[in-house]
Scaffold this active site. Structure first.
Site: not given
Length: 274
Positions: A174, A212
């Site tokens: 991330h 994601e």
């Protein structure tokens, strides 16, 4: 071509980077794919892959025991089109707390991360990351000036694992880019391939990297696609609907994805975080 196989090339030969060609085999050649996997050129504190011992996480997931987390600078690479050095260093909670707190409360970051709060809140948050063996907090820098925060994780024991066939050494990440002046296209073409390169080098058994981003973060999804990540499908987490992206080791090194794709290094759109 490196010429005759002299003792000075012993490290290249031993590392499987320089390969003999011809007969007699006194001439060496180094392919681009192998050269960019020679981790000692970019890893500040390179380490051998840890022996595999299968363990169970608290929620019952079986995975290899993860190595101790590194400290200090872990990756460094000069970016020619910026004439700057991109580096990653391990998170130091107390040193980095004020900076990460400021970044997390910046509106463009808060929209995606939803982690606004005071110093005490972010001390708890970052301390949790530091204590979690499956996640590594990293500070991204240009010329040693912090501009971004990354969380690199082992996918097998992460929330993403149920959505695909996670392998033992798959990694994911991330990111938030906290400094508005460093969110431009030219900077993204340095740090996005940079984090991918680091994760592939950190453990040679890592064959895939997953990510994601939120489905409404179209800039991020577009940029990932341009940097080699294939969008596989949409997935639903309790807190967001996301796109599952995947980058294969073979594609990254065979296609030289550390080099910007497109007409120039400035073709990719700016993206703040994932």
């Amino acid at each position: 071509m490196l010429g005759d196989a002299l003792p000075a090339n012993a490290a290249l030969i031993a590392g499987g980077i320089a390969l003999p060609v011809g007969s007699p085999t006194t001439t060496l050649t180094v392919s681009r794919e192998l050269f960019w996997q020679w981790d000692r050129l970019w890893l500040a504190n390179r380490r051998e892959p840890a022996p595999i011992q299968q363990v169970f996480s608290k929620d019952g997931r079986r995975h290899p025991r993860r190595p101790a987390k590194p400290t200090g600078t872990v990756y460094r690479r000069h970016i020619p089109w910026l004439d700057k050095t991109f580096s990653l260093r391990a998170l130091d909670v107390e040193r980095d707390l004020p900076t990460v707190n400021r970044w997390m409360n910046e509106p463009a970051v808060a929209h995606f991360w939803q982690e606004t709060g005071d110093l005490a809140h972010h001390r708890r948050y970052l301390s949790g990351i530091a204590a979690d063996p499956h996640t590594l907090g990293l500070i991204g820098c240009f010329d040693d000036q912090p501009f971004s925060y990354f969380e690199a994780y082992w996918a097998k024991e992460d929330r993403i694992a149920p959505f695909y066939d996670a392998a033992d050494h798959d990694r994911g990440w991330h990111v938030l880019v906290g400094e508005p002046g460093l969110r431009g296209r030219e900077f993204l073409t340095a740090w996005m391939p940079g984090i991918s390169h680091y994760l592939f080098l950190d453990d040679c058994r890592t064959q895939r990297i997953v990510i994601e981003p939120r489905i409404d973060n179209r800039r991020m999804v577009h940029s990932l696609n341009r940097c080699g990540y294939a969008s596989l499908k949409e997935i639903q987490f309790p807190h967001k609907r996301a796109v599952l992206g995947l980058l294969m080791r073979e594609r990254f090194f065979d296609d030289a994805l550390w080099i910007p794709r497109g007409d120039s290094p400035f073709d990719l759109p700016a993206v703040p975080q994932s």
